[in-house]
Design a protein around this motif. Structure first.
Motif, PDB file in Angstrom:
ATOM      1  N   SER A 335       6.004  -9.441  21.403  1.00  0.00           N
ATOM      2  CA  SER A 335       5.742  -8.290  20.540  1.00  0.00           C
ATOM      3  C   SER A 335       4.255  -8.115  20.251  1.00  0.00           C
ATOM      4  CB  SER A 335       6.511  -8.434  19.226  1.00  0.00           C
ATOM      5  OG  SER A 335       6.233  -7.372  18.358  1.00  0.00           O
ATOM      6  N   THR A 336       3.601  -9.185  19.860  1.00  0.00           N
ATOM      7  CA  THR A 336       2.170  -9.076  19.544  1.00  0.00           C
ATOM      8  C   THR A 336       1.348  -8.810  20.792  1.00  0.00           C
ATOM      9  OG1 THR A 336       0.386 -10.141  18.308  1.00  0.00           O
ATOM     10  CG2 THR A 336       1.666 -11.570  19.752  1.00  0.00           C
ATOM     11  N   VAL A 337       1.837  -9.299  21.938  1.00  0.00           N
ATOM     12  CA  VAL A 337       1.137  -9.042  23.201  1.00  0.00           C
ATOM     13  C   VAL A 337       1.227  -7.560  23.572  1.00  0.00           C
ATOM     14  CG1 VAL A 337       1.098  -9.575  25.675  1.00  0.00           C
ATOM     15  CG2 VAL A 337       1.476 -11.410  24.010  1.00  0.00           C
ATOM     16  N   GLU A 338       2.400  -6.974  23.400  1.00  0.00           N
ATOM     17  CA  GLU A 338       2.568  -5.556  23.726  1.00  0.00           C
ATOM     18  C   GLU A 338       1.627  -4.668  22.920  1.00  0.00           C
ATOM     19  OE1 GLU A 338       7.181  -5.052  25.115  1.00  0.00           O
ATOM     20  OE2 GLU A 338       6.828  -5.541  23.012  1.00  0.00           O
ATOM     21  N   ARG A 339       1.316  -5.105  21.706  1.00  0.00           N
ATOM     22  CA  ARG A 339       0.410  -4.316  20.865  1.00  0.00           C
ATOM     23  C   ARG A 339      -1.015  -4.267  21.412  1.00  0.00           C
ATOM     24  NH1 ARG A 339       2.357  -2.895  15.843  1.00  0.00           N
ATOM     25  NH2 ARG A 339       4.362  -3.803  15.249  1.00  0.00           N
ATOM     26  N   THR A 340      -1.321  -5.132  22.377  1.00  0.00           N
ATOM     27  CA  THR A 340      -2.668  -5.120  22.967  1.00  0.00           C
ATOM     28  C   THR A 340      -2.714  -4.357  24.289  1.00  0.00           C
ATOM     29  OG1 THR A 340      -2.345  -7.223  24.143  1.00  0.00           O
ATOM     30  CG2 THR A 340      -3.217  -7.339  21.893  1.00  0.00           C
ATOM     31  N   PHE A 341      -1.620  -3.708  24.676  1.00  0.00           N
ATOM     32  CA  PHE A 341      -1.652  -2.886  25.894  1.00  0.00           C
ATOM     33  C   PHE A 341      -2.794  -1.878  25.813  1.00  0.00           C
ATOM     34  CE2 PHE A 341       3.187  -3.210  26.994  1.00  0.00           C
ATOM     35  CZ  PHE A 341       3.007  -4.542  27.332  1.00  0.00           C
ATOM     36  N   GLY A 342      -2.968  -1.307  24.628  1.00  0.00           N
ATOM     37  CA  GLY A 342      -4.006  -0.300  24.453  1.00  0.00           C
ATOM     38  C   GLY A 342      -5.401  -0.833  24.712  1.00  0.00           C
ATOM     39  N   ALA A 343      -5.608  -2.121  24.409  1.00  0.00           N
ATOM     40  CA  ALA A 343      -6.921  -2.719  24.658  1.00  0.00           C
ATOM     41  C   ALA A 343      -7.202  -2.789  26.154  1.00  0.00           C
ATOM     42  CB  ALA A 343      -6.998  -4.106  24.031  1.00  0.00           C
ATOM     43  N   ALA A 344      -6.197  -3.225  26.932  1.00  0.00           N
ATOM     44  CA  ALA A 344      -6.374  -3.307  28.387  1.00  0.00           C
ATOM     45  C   ALA A 344      -6.576  -1.924  28.991  1.00  0.00           C
ATOM     46  CB  ALA A 344      -5.165  -3.993  29.015  1.00  0.00           C
ATOM     47  N   PHE A 345      -5.763  -0.972  28.556  1.00  0.00           N
ATOM     48  CA  PHE A 345      -5.917   0.393  29.053  1.00  0.00           C
ATOM     49  C   PHE A 345      -7.237   0.993  28.567  1.00  0.00           C
ATOM     50  CE2 PHE A 345      -1.727  -0.120  30.459  1.00  0.00           C
ATOM     51  CZ  PHE A 345      -1.279   1.003  31.147  1.00  0.00           C
ATOM     52  N   GLY A 346      -7.625   0.656  27.334  1.00  0.00           N
ATOM     53  CA  GLY A 346      -8.867   1.183  26.777  1.00  0.00           C
ATOM     54  C   GLY A 346     -10.092   0.704  27.534  1.00  0.00           C
ATOM     55  N   HIS A 347     -10.142  -0.593  27.840  1.00  0.00           N
ATOM     56  CA  HIS A 347     -11.285  -1.115  28.602  1.00  0.00           C
ATOM     57  C   HIS A 347     -11.282  -0.552  30.026  1.00  0.00           C
ATOM     58  CE1 HIS A 347     -13.135  -3.810  25.731  1.00  0.00           C
ATOM     59  NE2 HIS A 347     -11.958  -4.303  25.415  1.00  0.00           N
ATOM     60  N   SER A 348     -10.093  -0.353  30.602  1.00  0.00           N
ATOM     61  CA  SER A 348     -10.020   0.258  31.935  1.00  0.00           C
ATOM     62  C   SER A 348     -10.548   1.683  31.885  1.00  0.00           C
ATOM     63  CB  SER A 348      -8.570   0.261  32.447  1.00  0.00           C
ATOM     64  OG  SER A 348      -8.095  -1.036  32.661  1.00  0.00           O
ATOM     65  N   TYR A 349     -10.047   2.450  30.936  1.00  0.00           N
ATOM     66  CA  TYR A 349     -10.442   3.860  30.846  1.00  0.00           C
ATOM     67  C   TYR A 349     -11.933   3.995  30.560  1.00  0.00           C
ATOM     68  CZ  TYR A 349     -10.515   8.758  29.437  1.00  0.00           C
ATOM     69  OH  TYR A 349     -10.801  10.093  29.346  1.00  0.00           O
ATOM     70  N   LEU A 350     -12.443   3.166  29.661  1.00  0.00           N
ATOM     71  CA  LEU A 350     -13.876   3.185  29.365  1.00  0.00           C
ATOM     72  C   LEU A 350     -14.678   2.880  30.623  1.00  0.00           C
ATOM     73  CD1 LEU A 350     -16.282   3.318  27.438  1.00  0.00           C
ATOM     74  CD2 LEU A 350     -15.825   0.922  26.812  1.00  0.00           C
ATOM     75  N   ALA A 351     -14.206   1.919  31.406  1.00  0.00           N
ATOM     76  CA  ALA A 351     -14.887   1.584  32.667  1.00  0.00           C
ATOM     77  C   ALA A 351     -14.894   2.786  33.612  1.00  0.00           C
ATOM     78  CB  ALA A 351     -14.196   0.398  33.334  1.00  0.00           C
ATOM     79  N   TYR A 352     -13.780   3.497  33.685  1.00  0.00           N
ATOM     80  CA  TYR A 352     -13.712   4.666  34.571  1.00  0.00           C
ATOM     81  C   TYR A 352     -14.695   5.744  34.108  1.00  0.00           C
ATOM     82  CZ  TYR A 352      -9.154   2.456  35.612  1.00  0.00           C
ATOM     83  OH  TYR A 352      -8.154   1.572  35.925  1.00  0.00           O
TER      84      TYR A 352
END
Length: 448
Positions: A335-352
């Motif tokens: 559960s707590t791991v799923e809440r960090t999906f946005g961080a992984a997607f956020g760093h990816s999107y920022l990189a793009y």
């Protein structure tokens, strides 16, 4: 910008990552959970096989408006309820019940969250979040990057360029073809990414439809679950424990990690081309490259992209290790791991975003690229020895090795070597016509 944010995604890079807010914010999660609960209630009514009455079109509209009009006030109500429940999904349930209690649907409130567990709500909500964020934000941004790279490939398909293997001069290529290599790799991974079917489950506390079956043993709950999830444009997983196993999440994360790794490779090559003077960065008035060296224009966009891609990949790699593993029928560590999906997607999107920014302020220095290529005439030694092999000359590789390996040679040196060969004048003319600028094989065609 949130000035006291812990994460730079919500601080320094707040404006650059807002495209993901509708999917990965805490408010967004609550909205998606509310949507799942509301649509489940509507589906139970439409089934017509339980004691829940059939809703009128206006009543269905009323239920859907609970999530369609979800706003800050809605979110705050849920958070207030959660202070008592200490359970976020139960707070969502109570929020919906409170909303319905003020309508003609007040007789139906106990059918909210009927026979399901919080993970039924959660896994469907996250599946919808991942699906929507990929479709609306991540994939389109990657496609824009792909378009930029393909544009470079097409524009510079005929620009001869020194290749390097092991960091040493190697058989020439074209700038466009090297761009096409990256484009081709990204295209293949995008195919994999969009092909992943995101799975979800709706089957109760341990995956056996226990509560559903005990209440209504004659209803085909497998068919109901399958149809409900299909109607949400997801892939049903009919056999699970309390949790959906997350295997297809991992397929998504692994594919994104591969795309990000390709873009790290690309960013590093662009950095090197800038360092060599093959790519020029256009200066922007008012910007500073170094606090002490006034002349500098640093490749900070490519460097920023590389760093954020690495951060994202670290999270994606952890997700891949963690999420498929859950003790027995379920533990809460996912559960707590799923809440960090946005961080992984956020760093990816920022990189793009940063990578695109870097690509849009560069020019290709064709003159410098050609000069550096012509400074390495030894790269046509391969061409010469290959033609000599064709002509049956003995030990041509060894002859060229003796002439060129570890030595600085000129085109004149190669010309004199060719004159010394016991081959026809036609072959000598053929060999002398070979230059670093035209010894690019099928590179132009490959780049097209």
């Amino acid at each position: 910008m949130i000035n006291d944010a812990i994460s730079p995604l919500d601080g320094r890079y707040f404006e650059k990552t807002r495209a993901l807010e509708p999917y990965f914010s805490e408010l967004a999660l609550m909205k998606y959970r509310t949507m799942v609960e509301c649509e489940y209630l509507i589906a139970l009514s439409a089934l017509g096989k339980t004691a829940l009455r059939k809703f009128s079109p206006s009543e269905t509209k009323t239920i859907r408006e609970i999530y369609e009009k979800f706003d800050d006030a809605s979110y705050k109500k849920i958070k207030v309820l959660e202070e008592t429940t200490n359970h976020d999904v139960k707070a969502v349930e109570y929020f919906i019940k409170d909303a319905l209690a003020k309508t003609a649907l007040k007789d139906c409130v106990e059918w909210v969250h009927f026979a399901i567990t919080s993970e039924d709500t959660n896994n469907i909500a996250y599946a919808l979040i991942l699906s929507a964020s990929l479709e609306k934000v991540i994939v389109p941004e990657i496609k824009i990057i792909l378009g930029e790279i393909n544009g470079l490939a097409k524009k510079h398909k005929d620009l001869p360029m020194l290749a390097r293997t092991h960091g040493q001069s190697a058989s020439p290529t074209t700038f466009g073809k090297e761009m096409k290599v990256f484009a081709s790799r990204i295209e293949k991974q995008l195919e994999y990414l969009v092909a992943v079917k995101i799975r979800a489950k709706l089957n109760g506390a341990t995956g056996n439809y226990n509560a559903h079956f005990v209440a209504y043993p004659r209803i085909d709950w497998l068919a109901f679950s399958k149809n409900f999830i299909h109607d949400l444009c997801l892939e049903p997983n009919l056999i699970s424990t309390q949790i959906e196993c997350h295997d297809n999440y991992v397929a998504i994360f692994d594919t994104l990690r591969r795309i990000n790794t390709i873009l790290i490779d690309f960013s590093q090559d662009m950095w090197r081309y800038i360092s060599d003077g093959w790519i020029i960065q256009k200066p922007k008035a008012g910007e500073t490259g170094s606090s002490t060296m006034p002349h500098k224009i640093n490749p900070i966009d490519f460097e920023n992209s590389e760093g954020n891609l690495g951060l994202a990949n670290a999270l994606f790699e952890f997700f891949a290790r963690k999420l498929p593993v859950s003790r027995l029928q379920r533990d809460l560590s996912d559960s707590t791991v799923e809440r960090t999906f946005g961080a992984a997607f956020g760093h990816s999107y920022l990189a793009y975003v940063m990578l695109l920014k870097g690509l849009r302020k560069i020019e290709i220095n064709e003159t410098k690229i050609k000069q550096d290529l012509m400074a390495h005439p030894e790269v046509i030694a391969e061409a010469i020895q290959t033609v000599l092999r064709r002509e049956g000359v003995e030990m041509p590789y060894e002859k060229l090795k003796e002439l060129t390996r570890g030595k600085a040679v000129t085109m004149d040196d190669l010309s004199r070597f060719i004159d010394s060969l016991k081959v026809t004048d036609k072959v000598k003319a053929e060999l002398k016509a070979i230059t670093p600028l035209n010894y690019t094989g099928l590179a132009s065609k490959l780049a097209s």
